[in-house]
Design a protein around this motif. Structure first.
Motif, PDB file in Angstrom:
ATOM      1  N   GLY A 187       0.807  -1.214   0.000  1.00 30.33           N
ATOM      2  CA  GLY A 187       0.000   0.000   0.000  1.00 30.33           C
ATOM      3  C   GLY A 187       0.835   1.256   0.000  1.00 30.33           C
ATOM      4  O   GLY A 187       0.547   2.221  -0.714  1.00 30.33           O
ATOM      5  N   ALA A 188       1.889   1.290   0.823  1.00 30.96           N
ATOM      6  CA  ALA A 188       2.759   2.468   0.861  1.00 30.96           C
ATOM      7  C   ALA A 188       3.477   2.649  -0.468  1.00 30.96           C
ATOM      8  O   ALA A 188       3.640   3.778  -0.961  1.00 30.96           O
ATOM      9  N   ARG A 189       3.904   1.547  -1.078  1.00 30.73           N
ATOM     10  CA  ARG A 189       4.579   1.659  -2.369  1.00 30.73           C
ATOM     11  C   ARG A 189       3.631   2.199  -3.428  1.00 30.73           C
ATOM     12  O   ARG A 189       4.018   3.034  -4.259  1.00 30.73           O
ATOM     13  N   ASN A 190       2.385   1.735  -3.403  1.00 35.87           N
ATOM     14  CA  ASN A 190       1.409   2.251  -4.361  1.00 35.87           C
ATOM     15  C   ASN A 190       1.142   3.732  -4.130  1.00 35.87           C
ATOM     16  O   ASN A 190       1.030   4.514  -5.085  1.00 35.87           O
ATOM     17  N   SER A 191       1.052   4.151  -2.868  1.00 33.92           N
ATOM     18  CA  SER A 191       0.790   5.562  -2.574  1.00 33.92           C
ATOM     19  C   SER A 191       1.928   6.443  -3.081  1.00 33.92           C
ATOM     20  O   SER A 191       1.699   7.483  -3.712  1.00 33.92           O
ATOM     21  N   ILE A 192       3.157   6.027  -2.826  1.00 33.58           N
ATOM     22  CA  ILE A 192       4.300   6.820  -3.271  1.00 33.58           C
ATOM     23  C   ILE A 192       4.343   6.899  -4.797  1.00 33.58           C
ATOM     24  O   ILE A 192       4.562   7.967  -5.378  1.00 33.58           O
ATOM     25  N   ALA A 193       4.111   5.775  -5.446  1.00 39.94           N
ATOM     26  CA  ALA A 193       4.155   5.767  -6.907  1.00 39.94           C
ATOM     27  C   ALA A 193       3.054   6.634  -7.504  1.00 39.94           C
ATOM     28  O   ALA A 193       3.285   7.394  -8.459  1.00 39.94           O
ATOM     29  N   MET A 194       1.839   6.564  -6.949  1.00 37.42           N
ATOM     30  CA  MET A 194       0.732   7.349  -7.484  1.00 37.42           C
ATOM     31  C   MET A 194       0.931   8.836  -7.236  1.00 37.42           C
ATOM     32  O   MET A 194       0.703   9.667  -8.126  1.00 37.42           O
ATOM     33  N   VAL A 195       1.375   9.201  -6.031  1.00 39.15           N
ATOM     34  CA  VAL A 195       1.621  10.619  -5.744  1.00 39.15           C
ATOM     35  C   VAL A 195       2.717  11.164  -6.643  1.00 39.15           C
ATOM     36  O   VAL A 195       2.624  12.283  -7.175  1.00 39.15           O
ATOM     37  N   ALA A 196       3.789  10.385  -6.844  1.00 38.96           N
ATOM     38  CA  ALA A 196       4.859  10.822  -7.741  1.00 38.96           C
ATOM     39  C   ALA A 196       4.342  11.009  -9.160  1.00 38.96           C
ATOM     40  O   ALA A 196       4.729  11.957  -9.853  1.00 38.96           O
ATOM     41  N   ARG A 197       3.439  10.126  -9.570  1.00 38.26           N
ATOM     42  CA  ARG A 197       2.890  10.233 -10.928  1.00 38.26           C
ATOM     43  C   ARG A 197       2.059  11.501 -11.086  1.00 38.26           C
ATOM     44  O   ARG A 197       2.201  12.233 -12.083  1.00 38.26           O
ATOM     45  N   TYR A 198       1.208  11.786 -10.127  1.00 33.11           N
ATOM     46  CA  TYR A 198       0.357  12.970 -10.252  1.00 33.11           C
ATOM     47  C   TYR A 198       1.161  14.262 -10.131  1.00 33.11           C
ATOM     48  O   TYR A 198       0.903  15.240 -10.845  1.00 33.11           O
ATOM     49  N   ILE A 199       2.145  14.277  -9.248  1.00 33.35           N
ATOM     50  CA  ILE A 199       3.013  15.456  -9.167  1.00 33.35           C
ATOM     51  C   ILE A 199       3.753  15.658 -10.489  1.00 33.35           C
ATOM     52  O   ILE A 199       3.874  16.775 -10.998  1.00 33.35           O
ATOM     53  N   GLY A 200       4.242  14.554 -11.055  1.00 29.40           N
ATOM     54  CA  GLY A 200       4.921  14.655 -12.343  1.00 29.40           C
ATOM     55  C   GLY A 200       3.998  15.150 -13.445  1.00 29.40           C
ATOM     56  O   GLY A 200       4.400  15.969 -14.286  1.00 29.40           O
TER      57      GLY A 200
END
Length: 830
Positions: A598-611
């Motif tokens: 779950g934490a890995r998914n959150s980090i990846a998704m937040v990084a994607r939206y910020i990007g």
């Protein structure tokens, strides 16, 4: 005095070259080459700055002002020597000298500014002049001296800043002249090689060029004879022997030694292949280059290189390096004799067919270097230079065409041999189509008389392939080395873990992050290396072309075709970069951490939206729309967004809250209403939950934020089993307890901690009611484990003569009087 804006006048209005060179010839000859002066002036300035520490009688202000005087004279010399008819080498030297003047003037201004602060501090200590009070003579003298020094230093600072600005403008003007010369050369249209006029001009110039060639060869013949007569033959032979030794036994021995070392010492994974490929490339490049250097050095030491042949000798060394690099890269990547060591996914037949083309590319590269130096040394006429460019361009075009046809033939053979998909070939297809298009433009340019442009395109295509191959090999090597050196079970991880207490996962993460950083730096270097053999004129050329399309202005924003293409390019590059970063996070970096799914998914998704947000802002900025205008546009649309997209906005914000606070994360077992299942994916709009029948329940994120849900794995991932049953009064409860605990022990899914427990819940209607609890490692294992326990319990208790049941319940009929029995529930009379 030079104005702030760059000079835009016609270059032809500058004074004649002879008059300008005469004005600055003395300083130019005394200083030497521009590159030497570029590093000499800062060194002299540093030495002059530290001189007062060794000799207290040297005034730093005087040193800096004298250095500025020298910079001013050097600037005048460069300004006088610069002319549009100056050749490319001298123009580059003048530009380096102008940049050196700018750097040194900035250094002197910094030194004088420090001195000015000291003078102001001393003046502040004296304080202002008090009216009506007569100061002592020494105070008056000190005040006058400080005032005079301050005036001198302030004037020097202003002069240094002005000199730096003028030097910067001159360097910019020189660079612009180089770009204009490059653009002019690319846009010149001559006679087509397909017309008789092209060859007629060549035949008319052949007698004159023949005499020049004879003189060129005669100069080298005389140099060889002179070297032999003055005992220079020994040095030349020694250089030849060293070159032969390096090429044959040394190169073969180093290759064999590297292969033996890799097999014996390097771990048996992918790093073994990449290490061998890097070693073969290094040996195959440096050893032939050193052999060429040894040969040329021996000839020069023996005096057997004529001055007119010096450029040809230098180009021979450079061409040897590049040709050796091409051949070595081909051998390291194709690995014809050792297919198991190959780093690229191609068949043996493809490798065997492509290998000869790498030698052909090395030969063509060497010939192009020698032709360029030879025509310069001979002083060939324009028609001969055009013929050499046409010949070199045709060689490059034939080379690229042969490689393309070989690749297409191999792909066709592979497609006929197998019916299976060979993966995503979109990148290969795109590169192939692009190369075909560039090749077609080069051929058309040659046919229509744009010889220089056609030669540039053909040579540029080959160079991009070389840079791409070298970058690919280095990218793989860097990732393999970092992953191996910093792996969590390696020797370095053991030493750091036991010596400093650093977690092994952090060492693994550091290796992955270091690999990404080094590869990013390598990609940037490769992008700059693409333009290396052509100098810095290419970006300026494209800048000149982009100014042709002025575009249209809407309000305060100018939108042009170039801006639109630039924005689209930025958007494409940004999206590609985001995809690469997210892939790297999800497949390389985050798995090396100790975070849950779950934490890995959150980090990846937040990084994607910020990007995504950054890429969109970057694209709009490339289009000419500033951040302040974007904010104004968003504020104007906020009302419409608030009403028309209320549900989407609510789910979007809820999704961000879920990713940040993580009350529900991937892998959790949750219950929503009468449904429960595994959380499989959390996006900004909805959450996907896989329920028991393997279907997917899509829940809007706002439902997870605003309503009550049961998260069975939020704080503790274990599951609880509850068993409720009864036995008749008088049964052996110790035996019941022992049998149940034995069943628990036999179940591998039941945890030992917390231990299973059995409680007597109540005594009711002649029965003993039990309530038992056991724990498993996941709520998902509760149902099947409880079922297995019930099977065992329902089998073993009756075998032991113990009746297993539930508490009897009574049902009374109210109203009518039944004629028979009132009812029987559970075998008891009601």
């Amino acid at each position: 005095m030079r104005v702030a804006a760059p000079r835009t006048g016609s270059p032809g209005r500058r004074p004649p070259r002879d008059a300008r060179v005469t004005a600055g010839l003395g300083v130019s000859q005394a200083i030497g080459s521009g590159m030497t002066f570029r590093f000499l002036v800062p060194l002299l300035s540093v030495l002059l700055a530290i001189a007062p520490a060794a000799a207290q009688d040297v005034d730093p202000i005087l040193v800096s002002t004298r250095a500025l005087d020298q910079d001013g004279r050097e600037f005048d010399a460069v300004d006088a020597a610069f002319n549009v008819h100056t050749d490319a080498t001298e123009v580059k030297s003048l530009q380096d000298r102008a940049i050196a003047v700018k750097q040194d003037s900035a250094l002197q201004v910094a030194t004088l500014s420090a001195q000015l602060q000291l003078i102001d501090a001393r003046i502040a200590q004296l304080g202002p002049v008090t009216p009506g009070v007569v100061e002592t003579p020494d105070i008056q003298a000190q005040r006058k001296l400080l005032t005079r020094q301050r005036s001198v230093v302030d004037s020097a600072i202003k002069r240094g800043k002005l000199l730096g600005t003028e030097a910067d403008q001159l360097a910019t003007e020189i660079d612009r002249s180089r770009a204009e010369a490059f653009s002019e050369r690319m846009s010149v249209q001559g006679d087509s090689p397909l017309t008789p006029a092209f060859w007629g001009t060549l035949f008319r110039s052949l007698p004159r060029d023949g005499r020049r060639l004879s003189a060129f060869i005669g100069a080298e013949t005389d140099a060889i004879e002179s070297g032999v007569m003055h005992r220079g033959l020994l040095a030349g032979l020694l250089g030849l022997i060293v070159a032969i030794v390096l090429i044959s036994p040394v190169r073969i021995g180093l290759r064999a030694a590297g292969r033996r070392y890799v097999i014996a010492r390097v771990p048996g994974n992918r790093i073994r292949r990449s290490s061998l490929a890097l070693w073969l490339t290094l040996v195959g490049t440096l050893v032939p280059w050193l052999a060429s250097v040894a040969l040329i050095s021996g000839l020069r030491a023996g005096g057997m290189v004529a001055p007119t042949w010096d450029k040809l000798a230098s180009n021979f060394e450079q061409g040897s390096f590049l040709a050796a690099l091409i051949a070595a890269l081909g051998g390291a990547l194709l690995q014809r004799r050792q297919p198991s060591w190959r780093l690229i996914d191609i068949t043996d037949e493809t490798a065997n067919r492509l290998r000869p083309w790498t030698f052909a590319a090395a030969t063509v590269t060497m010939l192009s270097f020698l032709l360029a130096a030879g025509r310069t040394g001979v002083g060939a006429s324009g028609p001969v230079q055009a013929v050499t460019e046409v010949f070199a361009a045709v060689l490059h075009i034939v080379l690229v065409l042969g490689i393309l046809l070989t690749g297409a033939r191999m792909r066709a053979v592979a497609a006929r041999a197998t019916e299976e998909e060979r993966g995503d070939q979109s990148i290969v297809a795109f590169l192939s189509l692009t190369t075909w298009a560039v090749l077609a433009v080069a051929v058309v340019s040659l046919a229509t008389g744009y010889v220089a442009f056609g030669y540039f395109l053909a040579r540029f295509t080959v160079w991009i392939a070389v840079v791409a191959a070298a970058s690919y090999l280095l990218l793989i090597g860097i990732d393999d080395i970092c992953s191996t050196v910093f792996r969590r079970d390696g020797k370095l991880a053991d030493a750091v873990h036991h010596g400093f207490g650093v977690r092994r996962s952090l060492i693994d993460q550091f290796g992955v992050a270091l690999s990404a950083l080094l590869r990013l730096m390598l990609i940037l270097v490769a992008m700059g290396s693409v333009l290396f053999p052509f100098g810095s004129d290419i970006p300026t050329l494209f800048g000149q072309i982009s100014r042709i399309a002025q575009g249209i202005t809407i309000g305060q924003v100018t939108i042009s075709p170039g801006a639109i293409l630039r924005a689209l390019a930025v958007l494409a590059v940004g999206m590609f970069g985001i995809r690469g970063i997210q892939t790297w996070l999800t497949t390389r970096y985050l798995p090396a951490t100790e975070l849950d799914a779950g934490a890995r998914n959150s980090i990846a998704m937040v990084a994607r939206y910020i990007g995504l947000i950054l890429v969109v802002l970057w694209s709009l900025a490339s289009l000419g729309i500033g951040v302040e205008r974007i904010a104004l546009l968003l504020s104007a649309l906020s009302v419409g967004i608030g009403f028309g997209l209320q549900a989407i906005t609510q789910n979007f914000v809820s999704g961000l809250i879920l990713l940040a606070e993580r009350p529900v994360k991937i892998g959790d077992w949750v219950r929503i209403g009468d449904q429960e299942g595994d959380v499989k994916r959390i996006s900004v709009r909805a959450t996907e939950i896989q329920i028991a029948d393997r279907s997917t329940l899509i829940v809007p994120n706002s439902e997870l934020i605003t309503k009550s849900i049961v998260n069975k794995t939020l704080s503790d991932p274990i599951g609880r089993i509850q068993l409720q049953f009864s036995v008749p009064m008088g049964s052996d409860i110790a035996q019941v307890r022992a049998m149940l605990m034995a069943i628990y022990d036999a179940q591998g899914a039941v945890l030992d901690d917390p231990k299973p427990v059995l409680f007597i819940d109540s005594l009711l209607d002649g029965r003993i009611n039990f309530n038992s609890f056991a724990y498993v490692n996941s709520p998902r294992a509760v149902y099947p484990t409880r079922s297995d326990i019930w099977f065992e319990l329902l089998t073993k208790l009756p075998e032991a003569g113990i009746e297993l049941g539930t508490t009897p319940q009574q049902v009374q009929w109210i109203g009518a009087q039944p004629t028979g029995a009132q009812g029987v529930i559970g075998g008891e009379a009601a």
